[in-house]
Design a protein around this motif. Structure first.
Motif, short mmCIF file in Angstrom:
data_model
loop_
_atom_site.label_atom_id
_atom_site.label_comp_id
_atom_site.label_asym_id
_atom_site.label_seq_id
_atom_site.Cartn_x
_atom_site.Cartn_y
_atom_site.Cartn_z
N SER A 154 -0.74 -15.52 -49.64
CA SER A 154 0.22 -15.81 -49.16
C SER A 154 0.90 -15.47 -47.59
O SER A 154 0.98 -16.50 -47.06
CB SER A 154 1.20 -15.45 -49.70
OG SER A 154 1.47 -13.83 -49.54
N GLN A 155 0.00 -14.73 -47.15
CA GLN A 155 -0.18 -13.54 -46.20
C GLN A 155 -0.50 -15.09 -44.56
O GLN A 155 -0.51 -14.55 -43.57
CB GLN A 155 0.38 -12.38 -45.90
CG GLN A 155 1.42 -12.05 -46.48
CD GLN A 155 1.81 -10.78 -46.52
OE1 GLN A 155 1.97 -10.21 -45.11
NE2 GLN A 155 2.49 -9.81 -47.76
N HIS B 26 -1.36 -18.16 -45.00
CA HIS B 26 -1.51 -19.07 -45.41
C HIS B 26 -2.43 -19.70 -45.51
O HIS B 26 -3.35 -20.93 -45.48
CB HIS B 26 -0.67 -19.90 -44.00
CG HIS B 26 -0.37 -19.75 -43.27
ND1 HIS B 26 1.22 -19.58 -43.88
CD2 HIS B 26 -0.30 -18.60 -42.35
CE1 HIS B 26 1.91 -19.05 -42.66
NE2 HIS B 26 1.85 -18.70 -42.16
N LEU C 237 -2.86 -19.98 -49.44
CA LEU C 237 -2.53 -20.43 -51.44
C LEU C 237 -3.31 -21.78 -51.91
O LEU C 237 -3.48 -21.54 -53.18
CB LEU C 237 -0.99 -19.86 -50.92
CG LEU C 237 -0.30 -18.48 -51.19
CD1 LEU C 237 1.20 -19.28 -51.25
CD2 LEU C 237 -1.17 -18.12 -52.42
N SER C 238 -3.45 -22.63 -51.06
CA SER C 238 -3.96 -22.98 -50.94
C SER C 238 -5.23 -23.37 -51.48
O SER C 238 -6.24 -24.02 -52.54
CB SER C 238 -4.03 -24.65 -49.93
OG SER C 238 -4.29 -24.32 -48.58
N LEU D 249 7.75 -15.06 -45.25
CA LEU D 249 6.40 -15.98 -45.59
C LEU D 249 5.86 -15.74 -47.12
O LEU D 249 5.33 -16.73 -47.14
CB LEU D 249 5.80 -15.29 -44.27
CG LEU D 249 4.12 -16.61 -44.41
CD1 LEU D 249 4.70 -17.40 -44.06
CD2 LEU D 249 3.79 -15.72 -43.24
N GLN D 250 5.96 -14.48 -47.30
CA GLN D 250 5.58 -14.50 -48.86
C GLN D 250 6.10 -15.17 -49.80
O GLN D 250 5.28 -16.40 -50.21
CB GLN D 250 5.03 -13.07 -49.11
CG GLN D 250 4.08 -12.69 -50.52
CD GLN D 250 4.68 -10.86 -50.65
OE1 GLN D 250 3.98 -10.74 -49.82
NE2 GLN D 250 5.21 -10.80 -51.27
N GLU E 281 8.40 -17.82 -49.39
CA GLU E 281 8.49 -18.76 -48.98
C GLU E 281 6.86 -19.76 -49.39
O GLU E 281 6.57 -20.31 -50.56
CB GLU E 281 8.83 -18.84 -47.78
CG GLU E 281 9.87 -18.88 -47.62
CD GLU E 281 10.01 -19.42 -46.07
OE1 GLU E 281 9.13 -19.53 -45.28
OE2 GLU E 281 11.13 -18.47 -45.58
N ASN E 282 5.64 -19.02 -49.39
CA ASN E 282 4.36 -19.67 -49.36
C ASN E 282 4.32 -19.76 -51.01
O ASN E 282 4.15 -20.36 -51.24
CB ASN E 282 3.14 -19.26 -49.07
CG ASN E 282 3.95 -19.39 -47.67
OD1 ASN E 282 3.76 -20.49 -46.83
ND2 ASN E 282 3.11 -18.46 -46.58
N ARG F 126 6.79 -22.05 -52.66
CA ARG F 126 6.19 -23.69 -52.27
C ARG F 126 4.84 -23.63 -53.69
O ARG F 126 4.95 -25.34 -53.84
CB ARG F 126 6.12 -23.93 -51.04
CG ARG F 126 5.19 -25.49 -50.38
CD ARG F 126 4.77 -25.13 -48.88
NE ARG F 126 6.24 -24.53 -47.92
CZ ARG F 126 6.08 -24.19 -47.51
NH1 ARG F 126 4.69 -22.99 -47.13
NH2 ARG F 126 6.13 -23.18 -46.38
N ALA F 127 4.17 -23.49 -53.62
CA ALA F 127 2.92 -23.40 -54.55
C ALA F 127 3.69 -23.50 -55.63
O ALA F 127 3.47 -24.21 -56.78
CB ALA F 127 1.99 -21.84 -54.11
#
Length: 148
Positions: free
Chosen positions: A14-15, A17, A19-20, A47-48, A50-51, A54-55
């Motif tokens: 996540s940190q 970017h 995770l995808s 950031l962690q 939020e990411n 979102r996932a």
């Protein structure tokens, strides 16, 4: 395929970017409620949070409450116990964990275990990322070090 993930891989990916990558490699990953609490509710890193949220909203990370309460041989933290119990409940194909003690416990229980490092190497082989070394350096810059 059923994949259950622990906190440290979520935090690392996540940190930076990435995770995808979990979605590209596995389509869907499950995390226990304890991992959600640690990585989202208890973190101070926006950031962690939020990411990961979102996932979850995009439904490739699914939060689930394990029903098992297996008596483990090793002393492992709550998140790792949650991962292993969720893996038992769902007959997981893979676990994603970085902590050596938890990985050893999982392997002794018959689970296949992947590390974040391994995921990054595989993502590079599949051309999902340009360089795993670049991402490892980005993690090191954030003071996140992965076991190899």
């Amino acid at each position: 395929m059923i994949v259950v993930c622990n906190s440290s891989p979520l935090i690392a990916l996540s940190q930076i970017h990435q995770l995808s990558l979990l979605q590209h490699l596995f389509q869907k990953v499950y995390i226990p409620e304890t991992v959600f609490q640690e990585t989202v509710l208890q973190t101070r890193i926006g950031l962690q949070r939020e990411n990961i949220l979102r996932a979850i909203a995009e439904n490739f990370i699914v939060v689930a409450q394990p029903h098992s309460n297996y008596p483990f041989k090793r002393t492992i933290d709550e998140g790792e116990r949650g991962v292993l119990n969720l893996a038992f409940d769902n007959h997981a194909d893979f676990l994603i964990m970085d902590d050596k003690k938890a990985r050893n416990e999982a392997k002794e229980l018959g689970f296949k275990v992947l590390r974040t490092y391994t995921l990054l190497k595989r993502a590079e082989q599949l051309k999902l990322i340009d360089s795993h070394a670049t991402l490892l350096q980005a993690l090191a810059d954030l003071k996140i070090y992965l076991p190899k």
